[in-house]
Write a protein that holds these residues in place. Structure first.
Motif, PDB file in Angstrom:
ATOM      1  N   VAL A 205     -63.152 -12.614 -15.368  1.00 10.85           N
ATOM      2  CA  VAL A 205     -64.239 -11.665 -15.616  1.00 10.85           C
ATOM      3  C   VAL A 205     -65.385 -12.435 -16.256  1.00 10.85           C
ATOM      4  N   THR A 206     -66.594 -12.309 -15.710  1.00 13.68           N
ATOM      5  CA  THR A 206     -67.717 -13.089 -16.231  1.00 13.68           C
ATOM      6  C   THR A 206     -68.873 -12.199 -16.676  1.00 13.68           C
ATOM      7  N   SER A 207     -69.462 -12.595 -17.795  1.00 16.58           N
ATOM      8  CA  SER A 207     -70.708 -12.001 -18.276  1.00 16.58           C
ATOM      9  C   SER A 207     -71.230 -12.884 -19.404  1.00 16.58           C
ATOM     10  N   PRO A 208     -72.540 -13.148 -19.445  1.00 14.25           N
ATOM     11  CA  PRO A 208     -73.081 -13.935 -20.553  1.00 14.25           C
ATOM     12  C   PRO A 208     -73.117 -13.154 -21.862  1.00 14.25           C
ATOM     13  N   ASP A 209     -72.959 -11.832 -21.756  1.00 13.78           N
ATOM     14  CA  ASP A 209     -73.012 -10.965 -22.933  1.00 13.78           C
ATOM     15  C   ASP A 209     -71.596 -10.573 -23.345  1.00 13.78           C
ATOM     16  N   ILE A 210     -71.193 -10.907 -24.563  1.00 15.02           N
ATOM     17  CA  ILE A 210     -69.820 -10.695 -25.001  1.00 15.02           C
ATOM     18  C   ILE A 210     -69.462  -9.212 -25.064  1.00 15.02           C
ATOM     19  N   GLU A 211     -70.421  -8.350 -25.416  1.00 19.68           N
ATOM     20  CA  GLU A 211     -70.139  -6.915 -25.475  1.00 19.68           C
ATOM     21  C   GLU A 211     -69.922  -6.350 -24.071  1.00 19.68           C
ATOM     22  N   GLN A 212     -70.747  -6.776 -23.120  1.00 20.46           N
ATOM     23  CA  GLN A 212     -70.564  -6.325 -21.742  1.00 20.46           C
ATOM     24  C   GLN A 212     -69.248  -6.845 -21.173  1.00 20.46           C
ATOM     25  N   LEU A 213     -68.863  -8.048 -21.588  1.00 18.54           N
ATOM     26  CA  LEU A 213     -67.585  -8.606 -21.151  1.00 18.54           C
ATOM     27  C   LEU A 213     -66.433  -7.719 -21.623  1.00 18.54           C
ATOM     28  N   GLY A 214     -66.526  -7.241 -22.858  1.00 16.54           N
ATOM     29  CA  GLY A 214     -65.507  -6.338 -23.376  1.00 16.54           C
ATOM     30  C   GLY A 214     -65.465  -5.027 -22.610  1.00 16.54           C
ATOM     31  N   GLN A 215     -66.631  -4.492 -22.266  1.00  9.83           N
ATOM     32  CA  GLN A 215     -66.693  -3.248 -21.496  1.00  9.83           C
ATOM     33  C   GLN A 215     -66.093  -3.423 -20.105  1.00  9.83           C
ATOM     34  N   LYS A 226     -54.702  -5.960 -15.133  1.00 11.36           N
ATOM     35  CA  LYS A 226     -54.413  -6.343 -16.518  1.00 11.36           C
ATOM     36  C   LYS A 226     -54.482  -7.845 -16.763  1.00 11.36           C
ATOM     37  N   ASP A 227     -54.226  -8.653 -15.725  1.00 14.40           N
ATOM     38  CA  ASP A 227     -54.199 -10.110 -15.901  1.00 14.40           C
ATOM     39  C   ASP A 227     -55.613 -10.661 -15.756  1.00 14.40           C
ATOM     40  N   LEU A 228     -56.304 -10.761 -16.888  1.00 11.34           N
ATOM     41  CA  LEU A 228     -57.719 -11.115 -16.889  1.00 11.34           C
ATOM     42  C   LEU A 228     -57.978 -12.344 -17.752  1.00 11.34           C
ATOM     43  N   ILE A 229     -58.876 -13.199 -17.277  1.00 12.13           N
ATOM     44  CA  ILE A 229     -59.359 -14.347 -18.041  1.00 12.13           C
ATOM     45  C   ILE A 229     -60.857 -14.143 -18.248  1.00 12.13           C
ATOM     46  N   LEU A 230     -61.319 -14.256 -19.485  1.00 10.65           N
ATOM     47  CA  LEU A 230     -62.707 -13.954 -19.818  1.00 10.65           C
ATOM     48  C   LEU A 230     -63.569 -15.210 -19.787  1.00 10.65           C
ATOM     49  N   ASP A 231     -64.776 -15.078 -19.221  1.00 11.21           N
ATOM     50  CA  ASP A 231     -65.688 -16.210 -19.075  1.00 11.21           C
ATOM     51  C   ASP A 231     -67.095 -15.768 -19.457  1.00 11.21           C
ATOM     52  N   THR A 232     -67.673 -16.420 -20.468  1.00 10.87           N
ATOM     53  CA  THR A 232     -69.042 -16.093 -20.873  1.00 10.87           C
ATOM     54  C   THR A 232     -70.069 -17.002 -20.211  1.00 10.87           C
ATOM     55  N   GLY A 233     -69.642 -17.771 -19.212  1.00  8.65           N
ATOM     56  CA  GLY A 233     -70.579 -18.584 -18.447  1.00  8.65           C
ATOM     57  C   GLY A 233     -70.739 -19.988 -18.991  1.00  8.65           C
ATOM     58  N   SER A 234     -71.651 -20.741 -18.377  1.00  8.22           N
ATOM     59  CA  SER A 234     -71.908 -22.131 -18.768  1.00  8.22           C
ATOM     60  C   SER A 234     -72.815 -22.157 -19.990  1.00  8.22           C
ATOM     61  N   LYS A 235     -72.253 -22.597 -21.108  1.00 11.06           N
ATOM     62  CA  LYS A 235     -73.003 -22.658 -22.357  1.00 11.06           C
ATOM     63  C   LYS A 235     -72.626 -23.928 -23.108  1.00 11.06           C
ATOM     64  N   THR A 236     -73.397 -24.243 -24.130  1.00 12.10           N
ATOM     65  CA  THR A 236     -73.038 -25.364 -24.987  1.00 12.10           C
ATOM     66  C   THR A 236     -71.789 -24.999 -25.782  1.00 12.10           C
ATOM     67  N   VAL A 237     -71.108 -26.002 -26.316  1.00 13.68           N
ATOM     68  CA  VAL A 237     -69.915 -25.753 -27.124  1.00 13.68           C
ATOM     69  C   VAL A 237     -70.252 -24.849 -28.304  1.00 13.68           C
ATOM     70  N   ALA A 238     -71.397 -25.093 -28.941  1.00 12.03           N
ATOM     71  CA  ALA A 238     -71.800 -24.281 -30.096  1.00 12.03           C
ATOM     72  C   ALA A 238     -71.978 -22.821 -29.706  1.00 12.03           C
TER      73      ALA A 238
END
Length: 244
Positions: A205-215, A226-238
């Protein structure tokens, strides 16, 4: 937050029947809090209390198995959210992306190197855990490349495509290998959920926004995925750490 022994004791029948093998319900509650004994050891616990305690016992990070066979790879199933609380049990996967626009010979050569690759880091020997196939050509080529991966590697695979018809074809072809599907977004989540559910496959599941990812996660769970892996996209480690 985990329930304490006293919290658990309040949910028990308090009969001190000893059928769990311990002298008192309080002693049993303390063992439950330590995850030494299962709740099924108590024959008189209410169904409501049982549901509460079983939900509490579930790891905060769900177990996801990538692939099938000897090289299948587990991620998640962690009993704590933060490493300082105990330790993480399953390491992150090491993977490579292969593009379907390349020739068969090139892909076969890459897979041969990937299958043999091993390297050492901090005294540990690491190897590749996952091969990702990315679609850049038409659906037929993506399907052909999927078959090529299945023939040339036993590693778990991830299918990456924005073309849901092509993704479904490839998922049907590789369903026995239990590929990871990439990815559900706000725009396509209901359609890709149907594919994941039909073939019983894990889904990113991908979204750059963590709240939208939760939704999105909640909506996919409601659809039976139910078997989901969350991805906030390509970002810096920080930025990734900030998301967490």
């Amino acid at each position: 937050m985990a329930l304490s022994g006293l919290d658990i004791y309040k949910l028990l029948p308090k009969t001190n029947c000893r059928q769990c093998g311990l002298a008192t319900c309080l002693a049993f509650a303390m063992q439950l809090a330590k995850k030494v004994l299962p709740i099924d050891k108590c024959p008189f616990v209410s169904q409501e209390a049982k549901r509460t305690l079983e939900a509490q016992a579930m790891p905060p990070i769900k177990l996801i198995t990538l692939g099938s066979g000897e090289l299948k790879f587990d991620i998640g199933n962690e009993t704590v959210m933060y490493r300082h609380e105990e330790k993480f049990r399953n390491p992150a996967a090491v993977g490579f992306i292969i593009d379907d626009h390349q020739s068969n010979a090139t892909i076969e050569g890459q897979l041969k190197k990937i299958n043999q690759l091993k390297f050492e880091r901090v005294g540990q020997e690491l190897s590749v855990n996952l091969v990702c196939l990315k679609q850049n050509k038409d659906a037929q080529r993506f399907l052909e490349a999927t078959k090529l991966l299945l023939k040339n590697t036993a590693l778990p695979i991830m299918l990456m495509s924005a073309d849901l018809a092509a993704l479904k074809q490839a998922a049907a072809e590789s369903r026995e290998a239990k590929p990871l599907l990439y990815s559900a977004t706000r725009e396509n989540f209901s359609q890709i959920a149907a594919i994941a559910k039909e073939f019983q496959l894990p889904l990113v599941v991908t979204s750059p926004d963590i709240e939208q990812l939760g939704q999105l996660t909640e909506e996919l769970n409601a659809l039976g995925v139910k078997d989901l892996i969350l991805d906030t996209g390509s970002k810096t480690v920080a930025d990734k750490i900030w998301d967490l």
